[in-house]
Write a protein that holds these residues in place. Sequence first.
Motif, short mmCIF file in Angstrom:
data_model
loop_
_atom_site.label_atom_id
_atom_site.label_comp_id
_atom_site.label_asym_id
_atom_site.label_seq_id
_atom_site.Cartn_x
_atom_site.Cartn_y
_atom_site.Cartn_z
N THR A 188 -8.45 5.16 -2.01
CA THR A 188 -7.97 3.77 -1.94
C THR A 188 -8.29 3.14 -0.59
O THR A 188 -8.24 3.80 0.45
CB THR A 188 -6.44 3.69 -2.23
OG1 THR A 188 -6.03 2.33 -2.12
CG2 THR A 188 -5.61 4.51 -1.26
N THR A 189 -8.63 1.86 -0.65
CA THR A 189 -8.83 1.10 0.59
C THR A 189 -8.08 -0.22 0.48
O THR A 189 -8.22 -0.93 -0.52
CB THR A 189 -10.33 0.86 0.90
OG1 THR A 189 -10.42 0.07 2.10
CG2 THR A 189 -11.07 0.17 -0.23
N THR A 190 -7.23 -0.51 1.47
CA THR A 190 -6.45 -1.75 1.45
C THR A 190 -6.62 -2.44 2.81
O THR A 190 -7.08 -1.82 3.78
CB THR A 190 -4.95 -1.48 1.18
OG1 THR A 190 -4.38 -0.80 2.29
CG2 THR A 190 -4.75 -0.66 -0.09
N THR A 191 -6.22 -3.70 2.87
CA THR A 191 -6.51 -4.49 4.07
C THR A 191 -5.85 -3.90 5.31
O THR A 191 -6.47 -3.80 6.37
CB THR A 191 -6.04 -5.94 3.87
OG1 THR A 191 -6.52 -6.39 2.60
CG2 THR A 191 -6.56 -6.84 4.96
N THR A 205 -4.18 1.28 4.58
CA THR A 205 -5.03 2.47 4.76
C THR A 205 -5.62 2.50 6.18
O THR A 205 -5.84 3.57 6.74
CB THR A 205 -6.15 2.52 3.71
OG1 THR A 205 -6.96 1.34 3.78
CG2 THR A 205 -5.58 2.66 2.30
N ASN A 210 -3.95 -2.56 -6.33
CA ASN A 210 -2.98 -1.96 -5.41
C ASN A 210 -1.55 -2.26 -5.85
O ASN A 210 -0.65 -2.35 -5.02
CB ASN A 210 -3.22 -2.49 -3.98
CG ASN A 210 -2.45 -1.70 -2.94
OD1 ASN A 210 -2.29 -0.49 -3.08
ND2 ASN A 210 -1.96 -2.37 -1.92
N ARG A 220 -7.77 -6.62 -7.07
CA ARG A 220 -8.60 -5.42 -7.28
C ARG A 220 -10.03 -5.70 -6.79
O ARG A 220 -10.55 -6.80 -6.97
CB ARG A 220 -8.61 -5.05 -8.77
CG ARG A 220 -9.40 -3.81 -9.10
CD ARG A 220 -9.01 -3.25 -10.46
NE ARG A 220 -9.28 -4.20 -11.54
CZ ARG A 220 -10.46 -4.34 -12.16
NH1 ARG A 220 -11.48 -3.57 -11.82
NH2 ARG A 220 -10.61 -5.22 -13.11
N ALA A 224 0.80 -1.23 0.00
CA ALA A 224 0.00 0.00 0.00
C ALA A 224 0.84 1.28 0.00
O ALA A 224 0.62 2.17 -0.84
CB ALA A 224 -0.97 0.00 1.18
N GLY A 269 -7.42 0.00 -4.74
CA GLY A 269 -7.23 -0.77 -3.52
C GLY A 269 -7.31 -2.26 -3.77
O GLY A 269 -7.33 -2.72 -4.92
N GLU A 270 -7.32 -3.01 -2.67
CA GLU A 270 -7.33 -4.47 -2.80
C GLU A 270 -8.07 -5.11 -1.63
O GLU A 270 -8.20 -4.52 -0.55
CB GLU A 270 -5.91 -5.03 -2.87
CG GLU A 270 -5.00 -4.71 -1.67
CD GLU A 270 -5.32 -5.38 -0.36
OE1 GLU A 270 -5.70 -6.56 -0.37
OE2 GLU A 270 -5.21 -4.73 0.70
N ARG A 271 -8.51 -6.32 -1.87
CA ARG A 271 -8.89 -7.26 -0.82
C ARG A 271 -8.28 -8.60 -1.22
O ARG A 271 -8.40 -9.00 -2.37
CB ARG A 271 -10.41 -7.37 -0.66
CG ARG A 271 -11.05 -6.16 0.05
CD ARG A 271 -10.56 -5.95 1.49
NE ARG A 271 -11.17 -4.77 2.12
CZ ARG A 271 -10.67 -3.52 2.07
NH1 ARG A 271 -9.55 -3.27 1.40
NH2 ARG A 271 -11.28 -2.53 2.68
#
Length: 238
Positions: free
Chosen positions: A100-103, A106, A85, A77, A33, A71-73
Amino acid sequence: MNIDVILSPPEIDLLPQRDLSTATVVVFDVLRATSSMITGLAHGMTEIFPARTIEEALELKTRRPDAKLGGERHGDRIEGFDLGNSPLEYRDLRGERIITTTTNGTVALRASEGAREVLVGALLNMNALVLHLQKEKPSELVLVCAGTFRELALEDVIAAGMLCARLSGSPSDSARVAEAVFRRHENDLLAALSSARNGRVLLGKNRGAEIEWCAQVSAFDVVGSLRDGVIRPLSARG
Ligand code: MLT
């Protein structure tokens, strides 16, 4: 300068309760990230809005329809989002704003918001961080290792340890641990990143090029700073 290191996510949960009003916090999420953020800022991205959850990212998007969603999970994507990400994707976003949102990354950034200053840390901008901190001389420096899911991530501890090794100050025991971990791996950072849990997952997805990218030390002369929910390059703050 007192230097402390937050090694893992359970400790990050406690950050909002800690008085950080005189502290500078540097958040490291080397895979990937914060490396993606530094890559984006170095390539002309103007603003990054880190969101804790997918819902929060979608809500921000309603207020900033011009921004792209990234972002990612589980490393991939998020369905319906414009970007994942990968730092390699963040090279082509000149002039763009990204939500952006990441695990972990963020979440760690947002948990640090009570600090006087919050900086985005990566191996990629190590020298720029050192120069900035040597100039600003904060009395309290807290290095946050974003981790992976609920666990410590080796690559984040190595990066925090490298910063500890480059600064003079009074290290806490956790800062000494991080520096020792960095010393153990400093001669082959790429091997260390590749052997870490996140590195193995990326290699399993044929994303070795992203690990190589994130393992570069001081490739970019950029310091990103989070203020009022937005990350911008420090020079743009005036
Ligand atoms: C995170 O925020 O947990 C990550 O950076 C994960 C990833 O990029 O795969």
